[in-house]
Write an enzyme that holds these catalytic residues in place. Structure first.
Site, mmCIF file in Angstrom:
data_model
loop_
_atom_site.group_PDB
_atom_site.id
_atom_site.type_symbol
_atom_site.label_atom_id
_atom_site.label_comp_id
_atom_site.label_asym_id
_atom_site.label_seq_id
_atom_site.Cartn_x
_atom_site.Cartn_y
_atom_site.Cartn_z
ATOM 1 N N GLU A 137 4.558 1.869 -4.243
ATOM 2 C CA GLU A 137 4.427 0.824 -3.230
ATOM 3 C C GLU A 137 5.594 -0.156 -3.262
ATOM 4 O O GLU A 137 6.046 -0.635 -2.215
ATOM 5 C CB GLU A 137 3.105 0.066 -3.421
ATOM 6 C CG GLU A 137 1.874 0.863 -3.038
ATOM 7 C CD GLU A 137 1.471 1.887 -4.071
ATOM 8 O OE1 GLU A 137 0.653 2.792 -3.750
ATOM 9 O OE2 GLU A 137 1.986 1.807 -5.207
ATOM 10 N N HIS A 182 -10.946 0.707 -3.580
ATOM 11 C CA HIS A 182 -10.805 1.091 -2.181
ATOM 12 C C HIS A 182 -11.659 0.209 -1.273
ATOM 13 O O HIS A 182 -12.136 0.648 -0.236
ATOM 14 C CB HIS A 182 -11.192 2.566 -1.982
ATOM 15 C CG HIS A 182 -10.328 3.524 -2.754
ATOM 16 N ND1 HIS A 182 -10.580 3.824 -4.062
ATOM 17 C CD2 HIS A 182 -9.224 4.212 -2.407
ATOM 18 C CE1 HIS A 182 -9.657 4.677 -4.499
ATOM 19 N NE2 HIS A 182 -8.826 4.930 -3.509
#
Length: 428
Positions: free
Chosen positions: A162, A232
């Site tokens: 990321e 998540h």
């Protein structure tokens, strides 16, 4: 400590399942052996207390799967029964069909994202889309078909890094490209935090406006989904709301999603665009096929009212829509519902104007309550509307714990918690 932790889930399971088959998972794949032993002890104790008086009880075990099955009737099947679990804690309320942007077609939220990206790639030859698996369509299918249509040089995969994705996006934007980066889940945006906060947000300021990376947009699926658990389900908007130099946007449905995403892509500041992943397929509306924009930093009054102001964004708007209807039907309370849409910079004028009229404010979001963006709204409204307030400002948010898995229904700020808060505001 382990025993106390185990009791709620066991009691809840027993209460929900009697007199049908009870299925209790000991979670041997993720918990320590000691925790599992304590679960088994507590379960046996509860069985003796709650189930022993029932005649003809047969108790069996499937230790190989870490599962205890209790049959409360001789007619029960020996197979584990799967209870239906509803992931959504809300009813989706679609917006009216927009008429000002031309012809429309039926789209869910992820298709509206695809449509916005398609419009951008078609109209801007410098636009590039990149991230983990985006060339294949992405895990939520938001970029499906775009590589085949526009080529592998404009829609391409990146390594699972990321920090590298955002760093590359900053460089591409500085070089003149329209950079659209995807972080596969908002929960994994933290490795890129330094690049976003210390580089992207400060690039223009530190160069005296000689250079900037304003053409950078970072997309990320966001919020709870019914089964996402710790990694998540997070809503990290408050982390970035503390950072001048970027914009943070969260839509509530397909029409807003496409218009706000196109506004972020066109904006001359780095933008973070969080997409409520539980709405990717649940939210369906008639969405304009051509490109259009919805102004950033402008809240929308979805429903006008006179007694209480309700403020939220993303999925929580649909929870509060139900709450507003409940308040009107059961309490005769008129609620004004506001979708903030842009978290940073947020529309203080619209919110304060509403609170000055109603005298009461409830703010709700999924993120933990401490340091959540509701605190910033509450502080600002208290400063601007103190003499107008008829009751303390209420916040109904997530708890100050990691996002749970099986306890998600208890964690989320559902309509019942919000409805209870409205009752307390009214009788204060």
């Amino acid at each position: 400590m382990y025993i106390l932790y185990s009791i709620p889930s066991t009691v809840s399971c027993l209460c929900r399942s009697v007199p049908s088959l009870i299925h209790i998972s000991l979670c041997t794949y993720s918990l320590s052996p000691y925790t599992c032993v304590y679960k088994a002890v507590v379960l046996e104790l509860l069985v003796r207390l709650l189930v022993a008086p029932i005649a003809n009880v047969n108790v069996g075990a499937q230790s190989s799967f870490g599962i205890t099955l209790l049959r409360l009737s001789p007619n029960c099947s020996s197979k584990t029964k799967t209870q239906r679990r509803n992931a959504a804690h809300f009813t989706y309320h679609p917006d009216p069909v927009p008429t000002e942007y031309g012809p429309t077609t039926k789209m869910n939220l992820f298709q509206s994202v695809t449509s916005a990206l398609d419009n951008t790639l078609a109209s801007d030859p410098t636009a590039v889309i990149f991230g983990e698996d985006v060339a294949f369509g992405g895990v939520f299918r938001c970029t499906v078909g775009l590589r085949d249509k526009y080529g592998k040089d404009r829609v391409f995969n990146t390594p699972l890094c990321e920090q590298g994705i955002v760093g590359f996006g900053i460089g591409a934007a500085v070089a003149g490209a329209t950079a659209i980066a995807e972080i596969q889940f908002a929960d994994y945006i933290y490795p890129a935090f330094d690049q976003i906060v210390n580089e992207a947000a400060k690039y223009r300021y530190r160069s005296g406006n000689l250079f900037d990376c304003g053409n950078l947009t970072i997309r990320a699926p966001w919020g709870c989904v019914g089964h996402g658990s710790l990694y998540h389900s997070q809503s990290p908007e408050a982390f970035f709301a503390h950072c001048p130099g970027i914009k943070v946007v969260i839509p509530r449905g397909p029409v807003q999603c496409k218009g706000l995403l196109l506004s972020c892509i066109a904006d001359q500041n780095p933008c973070i665009f969080f997409e409520p992943k539980i709405l990717y397929r649940a939210a369906v509306e008639q969405v304009p096929t051509e490109a259009y924009t919805i102004p950033l930093s402008q809240a929308e009054v979805i429903q006008e009212g006179s007694d209480v102001t309700l403020v939220a964004w993303g999925t929580q708007i649909h929870v509060l829509t139900e709450v507003a209807n409940m308040a009107q039907e059961k309490l005769g309370v008129s609620c004004e519902l506001i979708d903030l849409q842009t978290i940073l910079p947020w529309d203080t004028e619209t919110v304060c104007k509403s609170v000055a009229k109603t005298g009461r404010l409830l703010i709700s979001h999924e993120a933990p309550i401490t340091g959540g963006f509701a605190a910033e709204i509450s502080s600002t409204v208290q400063e601007e509307c103190f003499l107008n307030l008829e009751a303390p400002i209420a916040r109904v948010c997530g708890y100050d714990t990691p996002f749970p898995h099986i306890f998600e229904p208890f964690y989320i700020p559902d309509k019942w918690k919000c409805f209870d808060a409205i009752k307390k505001l009214i009788i204060y």
